[in-house]
Scaffold this active site. Structure first.
Site, PDB file in Angstrom:
ATOM      1  N   CYS A   1      42.754  58.111 -43.644  1.00 43.75           N
ATOM      2  CA  CYS A   1      42.029  58.911 -44.645  1.00 43.75           C
ATOM      3  C   CYS A   1      42.610  58.871 -46.053  1.00 43.75           C
ATOM      4  O   CYS A   1      43.765  58.530 -46.256  1.00 43.75           O
ATOM      5  CB  CYS A   1      41.908  60.375 -44.241  1.00 43.75           C
TER       6      CYS A   1
ATOM      7  N   GLY B   1      39.561  54.657 -45.314  1.00 40.30           N
ATOM      8  CA  GLY B   1      38.637  55.290 -44.392  1.00 40.30           C
ATOM      9  C   GLY B   1      37.219  54.907 -44.712  1.00 40.30           C
ATOM     10  O   GLY B   1      36.785  55.045 -45.855  1.00 40.30           O
TER      11      GLY B   1
ATOM     12  N   ASN C   1      44.605  64.812 -45.326  1.00 41.91           N
ATOM     13  CA  ASN C   1      45.039  63.490 -44.859  1.00 41.91           C
ATOM     14  C   ASN C   1      46.296  63.684 -44.046  1.00 41.91           C
ATOM     15  O   ASN C   1      47.269  64.250 -44.546  1.00 41.91           O
ATOM     16  CB  ASN C   1      45.317  62.570 -46.058  1.00 41.91           C
ATOM     17  N   GLY C   2      46.268  63.238 -42.799  1.00 41.83           N
ATOM     18  CA  GLY C   2      47.448  63.383 -41.944  1.00 41.83           C
ATOM     19  C   GLY C   2      47.035  63.748 -40.545  1.00 41.83           C
ATOM     20  O   GLY C   2      45.900  63.483 -40.131  1.00 41.83           O
TER      21      GLY C   2
ATOM     22  N   TYR D   1      51.115  48.001 -44.049  1.00 39.03           N
ATOM     23  CA  TYR D   1      49.720  47.665 -43.805  1.00 39.03           C
ATOM     24  C   TYR D   1      48.701  48.488 -44.581  1.00 39.03           C
ATOM     25  O   TYR D   1      47.727  47.965 -45.096  1.00 39.03           O
ATOM     26  CB  TYR D   1      49.423  47.828 -42.300  1.00 39.03           C
TER      27      TYR D   1
HETATM   28  P1  AMP Z   1      45.970  43.817 -32.977  1.00 34.32           P
HETATM   29  O1  AMP Z   1      44.919  42.789 -33.052  1.00 34.32           O
HETATM   30  O2  AMP Z   1      45.583  44.961 -32.069  1.00 34.32           O
HETATM   31  O3  AMP Z   1      47.322  43.302 -32.626  1.00 34.32           O
HETATM   32  O4  AMP Z   1      46.080  44.491 -34.417  1.00 34.32           O
HETATM   33  C1  AMP Z   1      46.774  43.852 -35.442  1.00 34.32           C
HETATM   34  C2  AMP Z   1      45.906  43.707 -36.645  1.00 34.32           C
HETATM   35  O5  AMP Z   1      45.318  44.968 -37.008  1.00 34.32           O
HETATM   36  C3  AMP Z   1      46.719  43.260 -37.840  1.00 34.32           C
HETATM   37  O6  AMP Z   1      46.020  42.197 -38.450  1.00 34.32           O
HETATM   38  C4  AMP Z   1      46.807  44.469 -38.749  1.00 34.32           C
HETATM   39  O7  AMP Z   1      46.602  44.091 -40.084  1.00 34.32           O
HETATM   40  C5  AMP Z   1      45.722  45.395 -38.277  1.00 34.32           C
HETATM   41  N1  AMP Z   1      46.193  46.781 -38.087  1.00 34.32           N
HETATM   42  C6  AMP Z   1      47.426  47.230 -37.868  1.00 34.32           C
HETATM   43  N2  AMP Z   1      47.451  48.560 -37.708  1.00 34.32           N
HETATM   44  C7  AMP Z   1      46.186  48.987 -37.825  1.00 34.32           C
HETATM   45  C8  AMP Z   1      45.551  50.269 -37.763  1.00 34.32           C
HETATM   46  N3  AMP Z   1      46.235  51.377 -37.526  1.00 34.32           N
HETATM   47  N4  AMP Z   1      44.218  50.304 -37.945  1.00 34.32           N
HETATM   48  C9  AMP Z   1      43.529  49.189 -38.182  1.00 34.32           C
HETATM   49  N5  AMP Z   1      44.057  47.963 -38.243  1.00 34.32           N
HETATM   50  C10 AMP Z   1      45.367  47.846 -38.068  1.00 34.32           C
END
Ligand code: AMP
Length: 455
Positions: free
Chosen positions: A2, A28, A102-103, A243
């Site tokens: 968020c 978000g 947010n949190g 990220y």
């Molecule tokens: P995965 O495919 O499940 O290993 O997710 C890794 C990918 O998701 C990476 O390319 C990250 O940039 C992205 N990512 C990491 N954390 C999150 C998150 N909390 N929400 C959405 N995307 C994420």
């Protein structure tokens, strides 16, 4: 996850909030909302959808007043109703109130159950509703004291903007887990926003970060009034740098892009690969890949093209759709890749879905070897402080060794940044929240307790 924004003392408060939310759309995409106050009344527009889909010119005719607060909601499982959009508005003993958060509160179940036992009713699954109830139920006379009362009852990660008909209150939890900055608007007035990229778009001057444990009160004809409500115990979230935040944002004096490049350089030291080419997973791995390539003196290429019209891979909850989405989103430039030994850099590995698809895609495009490098440590624990993470069992690094994961995703080798390497890249002058990597739940909660989307 968020985004929140608060604008005070500005003629076009709602429009400024709108552009700020637009700049923070990455935080978000599920729903968005703005409420304004003009001294007499609070007006609210909120809906599911992107910022540009939810508001039009007619919204701004309605959203009158020189104070506006706004919110972008991150997609979480099951939250399929406009009621789950923020700000949350209510009428209570002292008048009208609107809250954006947010949190993630770690004691949300306890608080909610106590309130329900005493007869409270809830319309949504959001912990923000707890906050509104706690303010409304407080026995104090002044709103500011009711807010302090509420703050003494909540635990976890929160940045809050609270609006009455004439005032605005801004609070950052004592750990400062989520970012929140204060800026001054060019034509007079103030803005607070989750990320400084919002200030750049609306032409605001960055003043400072809101301090951990601080409450700022905005009222007419007065400079913002600062009160230290809690003793600070600063633990900003490392994942904001890895990220989540936009590369052009500055959090606590550090530019996000530059910290990512530093992480990539550190990764090159810790997990070098003998390759012909370094490629990023776009967009999240670009800065780290640049650092990695520079660190090793190996050519960097944007060898994977991203289709920008597809949402982030986590938006759809089911595994089948997630798999398809990676393909929809990314495609390789074959002639760059054919016959090459490739290092591919991403910012993080969560379930392993993205990496597996990318390795397959690069092999099909003719790559000889694929060395996957992750510019973050292994994610072994779910975050309870506002980053939407799956259950611990779904986190691939909590169940398998690096070698086993390399095999599962089909990579020739796999390497992660160490926790020490991450700390060194971020700078050792403060203690970061590393909960996803080290399982230190310093602000309460545990690996088993409910996450962001579980109420
Ligand atoms: P995965 O495919 O499940 O290993 O997710 C890794 C990918 O998701 C990476 O390319 C990250 O940039 C992205 N990512 C990491 N954390 C999150 C998150 N909390 N929400 C959405 N995307 C994420």
């Amino acid at each position: 996850m968020c985004a929140i924004v608060g604008v005070y003392g500005a003629k076009n408060a709602a429009k400024i909030a709108y552009y700020a939310l637009f700049a923070m759309q990455h935080r978000g995409q599920e729903a968005t909302g703005i409420s304004t106050a003009n001294g007499d009344k609070i007006h609210l527009v909120k809906k599911r959808g992107l910022v540009t889909e939810v508001f039009d010119e007619s919204s701004f005719e309605f959203l009158k007043g020189n104070c506006a607060i706004g919110h972008n909601r991150y997609s979480t499982a099951g939250a399929d109703s406009v009621l789950d959009a923020q700000p949350v508005f209510a009428k209570y003993k002292l008048g009208e109130i609107s809250v954006a958060h947010n949190g993630n509160l770690v004691n949300k179940y306890e608080v909610r159950n106590r309130l329900i036992e005493r007869g409270a009713i809830f319309q949504t699954g959001m912990d923000t509703e707890n906050i509104v109830h706690l303010i409304a139920k407080s026995q104090n006379d002044a709103l500011v004291d009711r807010i302090k009362d509420m703050l003494s009852k909540i635990e976890g990660a929160y940045c809050l903007v609270i609006q009455s008909r004439s005032k605005m209150f801004v609070i950052r939890d004592r750990f400062g887990i989520r970012p929140l900055s204060l800026g001054r608007l060019k034509d007079g007035g103030w803005i607070v926003a989750s990320e400084t990229c919002a200030f750049d778009l609306v032409g605001a001057e960055f003043i400072r970060d809101v301090r951990p444990g601080e409450m700022l009160t905005f009222e007419e004809d007065r400079e913002p009034f600062s009160e230290q409500i809690f003793e600070p115990d600063y633990h900003p979230c490392a994942f904001e740098y890895i990220y989540f935040s936009r590369p052009d944002s500055i959090i606590d004096g550090k530019n996000v892009y530059q910290t990512r490049v530093a992480m990539g350089k550190m990764l090159a030291k810790e997990a070098p690969a003998d390759v012909d080419l370094v490629l990023p997973v776009p967009d999240s791995g670009v800065a780290a890949a640049k650092g990695y390539a520079e660190g090793l003196g190996i050519p960097f290429e944007m060898g994977i093209v991203r289709n920008h019209y597809v949402g982030r891979t986590f938006i759809e909850p089911t595994q089948e759709i997630r798999n398809l989405k990676v393909k929809l989103k990314l495609s390789p430039i074959k002639h760059l890749i054919e016959g090459k030994r490739i290092a591919i850099i991403d910012d993080s590995l969560v379930r392993g879905t993205t990496s597996k698809q990318i390795v397959k895609m690069l092999l099909e495009a003719g790559a000889k070897e694929i060395h996957m490098r992750i510019a973050a440590p292994e994610i072994k624990y779910p975050c309870r402080y506002g980053i939407d993470t799956p259950t611990q069992a779904e986190l691939i690094s909590s169940r398998y060794s690096v070698k086993e994961i390399a095999k599962k995703i089909g990579a020739t080798t796999l390497g992660f940044l160490s926790i020490e390497g991450l700390i060194e890249s971020l700078g050792t002058e403060r203690t970061y929240s590393l909960v996803s990597f080290d399982g230190n739940y310093f602000a309460g909660g545990s690996a088993q307790s409910p996450g962001c989307s579980d109420i």
